[in-house]
Enzyme design. Structure first.
Site, PDB file in Angstrom:
ATOM      1  N   THR A  50      10.436  -7.360 -12.184  1.00  0.00           N
ATOM      2  CA  THR A  50       9.778  -8.641 -12.464  1.00  0.00           C
ATOM      3  C   THR A  50       8.659  -8.880 -11.455  1.00  0.00           C
ATOM      4  O   THR A  50       8.844  -8.686 -10.254  1.00  0.00           O
ATOM      5  CB  THR A  50      10.814  -9.787 -12.420  1.00  0.00           C
ATOM      6  OG1 THR A  50      11.821  -9.482 -13.379  1.00  0.00           O
ATOM      7  CG2 THR A  50      10.178 -11.132 -12.751  1.00  0.00           C
ATOM      8  N   GLY A 105       0.816  -1.208   0.000  1.00  0.00           N
ATOM      9  CA  GLY A 105       0.000   0.000   0.000  1.00  0.00           C
ATOM     10  C   GLY A 105       0.852   1.260   0.000  1.00  0.00           C
ATOM     11  O   GLY A 105       0.517   2.251  -0.659  1.00  0.00           O
ATOM     12  N   THR A 106       1.941   1.215   0.713  1.00  0.00           N
ATOM     13  CA  THR A 106       2.823   2.383   0.797  1.00  0.00           C
ATOM     14  C   THR A 106       3.376   2.744  -0.583  1.00  0.00           C
ATOM     15  O   THR A 106       3.405   3.920  -0.961  1.00  0.00           O
ATOM     16  CB  THR A 106       3.975   2.090   1.785  1.00  0.00           C
ATOM     17  OG1 THR A 106       3.409   1.759   3.061  1.00  0.00           O
ATOM     18  CG2 THR A 106       4.906   3.272   1.924  1.00  0.00           C
ATOM     19  N   SER A 126      -3.823  -2.893  -0.395  1.00  0.00           N
ATOM     20  CA  SER A 126      -2.727  -3.724   0.100  1.00  0.00           C
ATOM     21  C   SER A 126      -3.221  -5.138   0.387  1.00  0.00           C
ATOM     22  O   SER A 126      -4.286  -5.317   0.988  1.00  0.00           O
ATOM     23  CB  SER A 126      -2.181  -3.089   1.386  1.00  0.00           C
ATOM     24  OG  SER A 126      -1.196  -3.917   1.947  1.00  0.00           O
ATOM     25  N   GLY A 127      -2.422  -6.126  -0.015  1.00  0.00           N
ATOM     26  CA  GLY A 127      -2.835  -7.527   0.136  1.00  0.00           C
ATOM     27  C   GLY A 127      -2.961  -7.995   1.569  1.00  0.00           C
ATOM     28  O   GLY A 127      -3.880  -8.740   1.907  1.00  0.00           O
ATOM     29  N   CYS A 155       5.131   5.869  20.740  1.00  0.00           N
ATOM     30  CA  CYS A 155       6.228   6.293  21.604  1.00  0.00           C
ATOM     31  C   CYS A 155       7.121   7.260  20.838  1.00  0.00           C
ATOM     32  O   CYS A 155       7.778   6.880  19.881  1.00  0.00           O
ATOM     33  CB  CYS A 155       7.024   5.071  22.049  1.00  0.00           C
ATOM     34  SG  CYS A 155       8.102   5.436  23.421  1.00  0.00           S
TER      35      CYS A 155
HETATM   36  N1  PLP Z   1      -2.674   3.046   4.388  1.00  0.00           N
HETATM   37  C1  PLP Z   1      -3.409   2.607   5.422  1.00  0.00           C
HETATM   38  C2  PLP Z   1      -4.713   3.276   5.727  1.00  0.00           C
HETATM   39  C3  PLP Z   1      -2.942   1.552   6.206  1.00  0.00           C
HETATM   40  O1  PLP Z   1      -3.681   1.123   7.244  1.00  0.00           O
HETATM   41  C4  PLP Z   1      -1.712   0.948   5.884  1.00  0.00           C
HETATM   42  C5  PLP Z   1      -1.165  -0.142   6.722  1.00  0.00           C
HETATM   43  O2  PLP Z   1      -1.397  -0.203   7.910  1.00  0.00           O
HETATM   44  C6  PLP Z   1      -0.998   1.423   4.768  1.00  0.00           C
HETATM   45  C7  PLP Z   1      -1.512   2.480   4.055  1.00  0.00           C
HETATM   46  C8  PLP Z   1       0.304   0.824   4.358  1.00  0.00           C
HETATM   47  O3  PLP Z   1       0.122  -0.401   3.690  1.00  0.00           O
HETATM   48  P1  PLP Z   1       1.350  -1.415   3.543  1.00  0.00           P
HETATM   49  O4  PLP Z   1       1.606  -1.978   4.896  1.00  0.00           O
HETATM   50  O5  PLP Z   1       0.890  -2.439   2.559  1.00  0.00           O
HETATM   51  O6  PLP Z   1       2.488  -0.617   3.020  1.00  0.00           O
END
Ligand code: PLP
Length: 384
Positions: A236, A71-72, A198-199, A324
């Site tokens: 790849t 997702g990032t 994100s998977g 923290c």
């Molecule tokens: N965006 C949201 C709202 C999330 O909750 C998360 C993960 O906790 C991410 C992005 C990041 O996804 P990934 O862990 O696949 O990079």
């Protein structure tokens, strides 16, 4: 002692069906999908089957799906593409309650000279439409607003927000990492330009994600190199994980309606039971409009971390709403943005369920939880 996993917004268990679908691609089916020979051809087919499955979950077209590593990466790519394809525009609109995968990207672009508007939220974590409209200017290159919040579960009105951005010719991205697979998303009727997922939040493994890019939206690659993903994401393909994500999407399609009822029922039982048995506890977020699997509860005059540690000893995995920083526990940026009172925000716990959470799990947590808070309050230095 029972083991109860209630931290599914952090990550989920890989479904047995997903694992079974992946295994052949970690064994004999190891070809490169870009190869011309049959060995590669059947692998390319598996990648396309997974793409079609994921597209179906979103009501998108397969060629609108780009596989990424997480997702990032999808969030970073969306920003990169939107800003690089409109270099004349220098303004971004987002919210104060985004995940760091968006907030830290915004801070990066700020250092590059961009101006970012961070929209505030009310006590329940809701956005103000008038403030949103005021923020949209002819210089705005991108709006990035999450579909659902990872900490409190709030669902944002992406349909309306994306329409308002589109009317003004502004690209709209949504981080839907917490929403995909949990609630219906129909991109045929929603003018979202880019969507991240994100998977590992939907029972596929960690290290696979995707970015949806609406057909016709100008795209600039973030990763450059080979011509994979039609030249949009070099490298790849992670075939076994892509296949796993495809299977996870299929399972989400099959189970979503049922889960939205069953998981929400267990969540509500858990939440109600906690509120009824523990005085001075409150639910954070918009209980009218949130993910079916999430609750975030604050307990007055206790430390969230201490609750987590005690729950952990009882075999219960949850997550706290504090982080923290420089040796002191700070309430999360989401709870701070919502203005949750300090003596409550410190004692916040997120409990997030999945299709694998059982009624017995919830009964066990309800039996143990009041004792944990009672013990902690009896030794707490915080008093009224
Ligand atoms: N965006 C949201 C709202 C999330 O909750 C998360 C993960 O906790 C991410 C992005 C990041 O996804 P990934 O862990 O696949 O990079």
């Amino acid at each position: 002692m029972r083991n109860v996993y209630l931290d599914n917004n952090a990550t989920t268990a890989v479904s047995p069906e997903v694992l079974a679908a992946m295994l052949p691609y970690l064994g004999d089916l190891y070809g490169n999908p870009s190869s011309m020979h049959t060995f590669g051809g059947q692998i390319a087919e598996a990648v396309e089957t997974a793409r079609a499955s994921l597209a179906e979950l979103l009501h998108a077209s397969p060629d609108e799906i780009i596989f990424t590593s997480c997702g990032t990466e999808s969030d970073n790519t969306a920003f990169w593409s939107a800003l690089q394809s409109q270099p004349e525009k220098r303004h971004i609109v987002t919210t104060k309650v985004e995940h760091p995968a968006v907030l830290n990207v915004c801070q990066f672009w700020e250092r590059e000279g961009y101006h970012v508007t961070y929209l505030g939220v009310d006590k329940k974590g809701r956005l103000d439409e008038a403030e949103y409209l005021e923020a949209l200017t002819p210089d705005t290159a991108l709006v990035s607003i999450m579909f659902a919040n990872n900490e409190v579960g709030n669902i944002y009105p992406v349909q309306k927000l994306s329409e308002l951005a589109h009317e003004r010719g502004i690209l709209f991205h949504t981080d839907a990492v917490q929403a995909v697979g949990k609630i219906p998303i129909d991109l045929r009727h929603m003018p979202v330009d880019m969507l991240s997922l994100s998977g590992h939040k939907i029972h596929a493994p960690k290290g696979i994600g995707a970015l949806y890019v609406r057909k016709g939206v100008r795209f600039r690659s973030y990763l450059r190199g080979g011509h994979q993903e039609h030249g949009r994401r070099a490298g790849t393909e992670n075939v076994p994980y892509i296949v796993g994500l495809g299977m996870a999407a299929q399972l989400s399609r099959e189970f979503m309606q049922m889960e939205r009822v069953d998981v929400a029922m267990l969540r509500d039982k858990l939440e109600r039971g906690i509120l009824e048995s523990i005085p001075d506890s409150i639910v954070n977020g918009d209980t009218e409009n949130r993910l079916p699997n999430t609750t975030n509860i604050s307990f007055k005059n206790v430390e969230g971390e201490a609750i987590l540690l005690m729950l952990d000893r009882l075999g219960i995995a949850a997550s706290s709403g504090s982080a923290c920083t420089s040796g002191s526990l700070e309430p999360s940026h989401v709870l701070r943005a919502m203005g949750v009172p300090f003596n409550y925000a410190h004692g916040s716990i997120r409990l997030s369920l999945s299709r694998y959470t059982s009624g017995q799990d919830i009964d066990y947590v309800l039996a143990e939880f009041p004792g944990v808070i009672q013990t902690l309050r009896s030794i707490s230095p915080f008093k009224d």
